[in-house]
Write a protein that holds these residues in place. Sequence first.
Motif, PDB file in Angstrom:
ATOM      1  N   THR A  99       0.835  -1.207   0.000  1.00  0.00           N
ATOM      2  CA  THR A  99       0.000   0.000   0.000  1.00  0.00           C
ATOM      3  C   THR A  99       0.870   1.259   0.000  1.00  0.00           C
ATOM      4  OG1 THR A  99      -0.267  -0.064   2.412  1.00  0.00           O
ATOM      5  CG2 THR A  99      -1.995  -1.091   1.079  1.00  0.00           C
ATOM      6  N   TYR A 100       2.023   1.197   0.630  1.00  0.00           N
ATOM      7  CA  TYR A 100       2.932   2.351   0.612  1.00  0.00           C
ATOM      8  C   TYR A 100       3.472   2.570  -0.804  1.00  0.00           C
ATOM      9  CZ  TYR A 100       6.736   5.520   1.731  1.00  0.00           C
ATOM     10  OH  TYR A 100       7.588   6.597   1.762  1.00  0.00           O
ATOM     11  N   GLN A 101       3.825   1.502  -1.489  1.00  0.00           N
ATOM     12  CA  GLN A 101       4.296   1.621  -2.877  1.00  0.00           C
ATOM     13  C   GLN A 101       3.191   2.199  -3.771  1.00  0.00           C
ATOM     14  OE1 GLN A 101       7.397   1.338  -3.949  1.00  0.00           O
ATOM     15  NE2 GLN A 101       7.986   0.820  -1.856  1.00  0.00           N
ATOM     16  N   TYR A 102       1.974   1.748  -3.562  1.00  0.00           N
ATOM     17  CA  TYR A 102       0.837   2.277  -4.305  1.00  0.00           C
ATOM     18  C   TYR A 102       0.652   3.758  -4.010  1.00  0.00           C
ATOM     19  CZ  TYR A 102      -3.906   2.911  -6.040  1.00  0.00           C
ATOM     20  OH  TYR A 102      -5.002   3.374  -6.710  1.00  0.00           O
ATOM     21  N   TYR A 103       0.778   4.124  -2.736  1.00  0.00           N
ATOM     22  CA  TYR A 103       0.682   5.526  -2.324  1.00  0.00           C
ATOM     23  C   TYR A 103       1.736   6.369  -3.041  1.00  0.00           C
ATOM     24  CZ  TYR A 103       1.618   9.566   0.674  1.00  0.00           C
ATOM     25  OH  TYR A 103       1.862  10.822   1.141  1.00  0.00           O
ATOM     26  N   LEU A 104       2.969   5.870  -3.103  1.00  0.00           N
ATOM     27  CA  LEU A 104       4.043   6.602  -3.781  1.00  0.00           C
ATOM     28  C   LEU A 104       3.749   6.749  -5.276  1.00  0.00           C
ATOM     29  CD1 LEU A 104       7.269   5.142  -2.102  1.00  0.00           C
ATOM     30  CD2 LEU A 104       6.180   7.362  -1.678  1.00  0.00           C
ATOM     31  N   GLN A 105       3.203   5.704  -5.884  1.00  0.00           N
ATOM     32  CA  GLN A 105       2.853   5.783  -7.305  1.00  0.00           C
ATOM     33  C   GLN A 105       1.766   6.830  -7.544  1.00  0.00           C
ATOM     34  OE1 GLN A 105       1.680   1.813  -8.339  1.00  0.00           O
ATOM     35  NE2 GLN A 105       3.791   1.088  -8.624  1.00  0.00           N
ATOM     36  N   MET A 106       0.757   6.834  -6.674  1.00  0.00           N
ATOM     37  CA  MET A 106      -0.330   7.813  -6.805  1.00  0.00           C
ATOM     38  C   MET A 106       0.184   9.237  -6.572  1.00  0.00           C
ATOM     39  SD  MET A 106      -3.129   6.452  -7.723  1.00  0.00           S
ATOM     40  CE  MET A 106      -2.212   5.302  -8.726  1.00  0.00           C
ATOM     41  N   LEU A 107       1.089   9.367  -5.624  1.00  0.00           N
ATOM     42  CA  LEU A 107       1.693  10.673  -5.346  1.00  0.00           C
ATOM     43  C   LEU A 107       2.468  11.163  -6.563  1.00  0.00           C
ATOM     44  CD1 LEU A 107       1.759  12.523  -2.845  1.00  0.00           C
ATOM     45  CD2 LEU A 107       3.940  11.489  -2.257  1.00  0.00           C
ATOM     46  N   ASP A 108       3.230  10.257  -7.158  1.00  0.00           N
ATOM     47  CA  ASP A 108       4.022  10.589  -8.342  1.00  0.00           C
ATOM     48  C   ASP A 108       3.108  10.946  -9.512  1.00  0.00           C
ATOM     49  OD1 ASP A 108       6.541  10.854  -9.629  1.00  0.00           O
ATOM     50  OD2 ASP A 108       6.199   8.924 -10.629  1.00  0.00           O
ATOM     51  N   LYS A 109       2.036  10.164  -9.676  1.00  0.00           N
ATOM     52  CA  LYS A 109       1.079  10.410 -10.749  1.00  0.00           C
ATOM     53  C   LYS A 109       0.407  11.772 -10.566  1.00  0.00           C
ATOM     54  CE  LYS A 109      -1.063   6.674 -12.430  1.00  0.00           C
ATOM     55  NZ  LYS A 109      -2.058   5.595 -12.566  1.00  0.00           N
ATOM     56  N   THR A 110       0.029  12.081  -9.337  1.00  0.00           N
ATOM     57  CA  THR A 110      -0.607  13.368  -9.040  1.00  0.00           C
ATOM     58  C   THR A 110       0.363  14.508  -9.309  1.00  0.00           C
ATOM     59  OG1 THR A 110      -1.950  12.293  -7.341  1.00  0.00           O
ATOM     60  CG2 THR A 110      -1.803  14.675  -7.235  1.00  0.00           C
ATOM     61  N   GLU A 111       1.584  14.321  -8.888  1.00  0.00           N
ATOM     62  CA  GLU A 111       2.597  15.357  -9.108  1.00  0.00           C
ATOM     63  C   GLU A 111       2.817  15.589 -10.606  1.00  0.00           C
ATOM     64  OE1 GLU A 111       7.348  15.779  -8.389  1.00  0.00           O
ATOM     65  OE2 GLU A 111       6.164  14.895  -6.762  1.00  0.00           O
ATOM     66  N   ASN A 112       2.891  14.526 -11.381  1.00  0.00           N
ATOM     67  CA  ASN A 112       3.057  14.649 -12.828  1.00  0.00           C
ATOM     68  C   ASN A 112       1.856  15.339 -13.462  1.00  0.00           C
ATOM     69  OD1 ASN A 112       5.582  13.483 -12.890  1.00  0.00           O
ATOM     70  ND2 ASN A 112       4.795  11.417 -13.291  1.00  0.00           N
ATOM     71  N   MET A 113       0.665  15.019 -12.966  1.00  0.00           N
ATOM     72  CA  MET A 113      -0.538  15.644 -13.482  1.00  0.00           C
ATOM     73  C   MET A 113      -0.511  17.155 -13.217  1.00  0.00           C
ATOM     74  SD  MET A 113      -4.359  14.061 -12.992  1.00  0.00           S
ATOM     75  CE  MET A 113      -4.685  14.818 -11.422  1.00  0.00           C
ATOM     76  N   HIS A 114      -0.087  17.542 -12.018  1.00  0.00           N
ATOM     77  CA  HIS A 114      -0.004  18.957 -11.680  1.00  0.00           C
ATOM     78  C   HIS A 114       1.049  19.666 -12.537  1.00  0.00           C
ATOM     79  CE1 HIS A 114      -2.390  17.793  -8.222  1.00  0.00           C
ATOM     80  NE2 HIS A 114      -2.581  19.087  -7.943  1.00  0.00           N
ATOM     81  N   LEU A 115       2.157  18.989 -12.756  1.00  0.00           N
ATOM     82  CA  LEU A 115       3.192  19.575 -13.604  1.00  0.00           C
ATOM     83  C   LEU A 115       2.689  19.744 -15.038  1.00  0.00           C
ATOM     84  CD1 LEU A 115       6.418  17.750 -12.380  1.00  0.00           C
ATOM     85  CD2 LEU A 115       5.832  20.155 -12.064  1.00  0.00           C
ATOM     86  N   ASP A 116       1.956  18.767 -15.544  1.00  0.00           N
ATOM     87  CA  ASP A 116       1.377  18.865 -16.882  1.00  0.00           C
ATOM     88  C   ASP A 116       0.406  20.041 -16.967  1.00  0.00           C
ATOM     89  OD1 ASP A 116       2.830  16.714 -17.713  1.00  0.00           O
ATOM     90  OD2 ASP A 116       1.147  15.273 -17.673  1.00  0.00           O
ATOM     91  N   GLU A 117      -0.443  20.190 -15.942  1.00  0.00           N
ATOM     92  CA  GLU A 117      -1.391  21.299 -15.907  1.00  0.00           C
ATOM     93  C   GLU A 117      -0.643  22.638 -15.876  1.00  0.00           C
ATOM     94  OE1 GLU A 117      -4.297  21.032 -12.772  1.00  0.00           O
ATOM     95  OE2 GLU A 117      -4.804  18.969 -13.317  1.00  0.00           O
ATOM     96  N   TYR A 118       0.378  22.678 -15.055  1.00  0.00           N
ATOM     97  CA  TYR A 118       1.170  23.905 -14.942  1.00  0.00           C
ATOM     98  C   TYR A 118       1.838  24.233 -16.283  1.00  0.00           C
ATOM     99  CZ  TYR A 118       4.697  27.216 -13.323  1.00  0.00           C
ATOM    100  OH  TYR A 118       5.486  28.326 -13.160  1.00  0.00           O
ATOM    101  N   ALA A 119       2.379  23.221 -16.939  1.00  0.00           N
ATOM    102  CA  ALA A 119       3.015  23.424 -18.234  1.00  0.00           C
ATOM    103  C   ALA A 119       1.991  23.894 -19.268  1.00  0.00           C
ATOM    104  CB  ALA A 119       3.692  22.147 -18.697  1.00  0.00           C
ATOM    105  N   SER A 120       0.792  23.333 -19.225  1.00  0.00           N
ATOM    106  CA  SER A 120      -0.265  23.742 -20.157  1.00  0.00           C
ATOM    107  C   SER A 120      -0.651  25.192 -19.928  1.00  0.00           C
ATOM    108  CB  SER A 120      -1.499  22.864 -19.998  1.00  0.00           C
ATOM    109  OG  SER A 120      -1.220  21.547 -20.364  1.00  0.00           O
ATOM    110  N   VAL A 121      -0.800  25.564 -18.668  1.00  0.00           N
ATOM    111  CA  VAL A 121      -1.153  26.950 -18.337  1.00  0.00           C
ATOM    112  C   VAL A 121      -0.044  27.885 -18.807  1.00  0.00           C
ATOM    113  CG1 VAL A 121      -1.504  28.557 -16.418  1.00  0.00           C
ATOM    114  CG2 VAL A 121      -2.687  26.362 -16.428  1.00  0.00           C
ATOM    115  N   GLN A 122       1.190  27.522 -18.573  1.00  0.00           N
ATOM    116  CA  GLN A 122       2.323  28.344 -19.013  1.00  0.00           C
ATOM    117  C   GLN A 122       2.313  28.479 -20.543  1.00  0.00           C
ATOM    118  OE1 GLN A 122       4.576  30.095 -17.404  1.00  0.00           O
ATOM    119  NE2 GLN A 122       3.763  29.542 -15.407  1.00  0.00           N
TER     120      GLN A 122
END
Length: 148
Positions: free
Chosen positions: A118-141
């Motif tokens: 479950t911790y590994q899954y949590y880290l994957q979800m955290l990474d996925k969320t972070e990538n999603m936010h970075l993608d959104e930020y890049a799109s806005v930029q």
Amino acid sequence: MKYEYKFQKILKLKEREKDEALSLYQDSVKNFEVVAEQLFDLLKKKENLEQYQLNELANGLSIHKIRHYQQFISNLEKTINHVQRLVMNARNTMNWYEEKLKESNIEVKKYEKLKEKTYQYYLQMLDKTENMHLDEYASVQYFHRGGN
């Protein structure tokens, strides 16, 4: 966002049960060792007494002393039989506690493995969320710069 294992209380309980099982197992091992040592001492005493009696018989021994030694050996054999039963009981108890300890270890390992997954899954979800936010930020930029 902090990781919280949803079965942490159960894991702690299982670890406590494992520690208790280990303690009971160690006590049963000590008890077995004490009783086995007692049996060994009795058997050694009987062997020494029989050897002493043989030496005395070679030198000439009165009937009274022969009877005395035979009675003593007979009583010693009864004590040995009793202690042998105690050793068997102590061994059975020790084996039973060993099984309980193994079961407790397995339970703890299951929850630890689940926690790791479950911790590994949590880290994957955290990474996925972070990538999603970075993608959104890049799109806005990109759109703010005019889409060059």
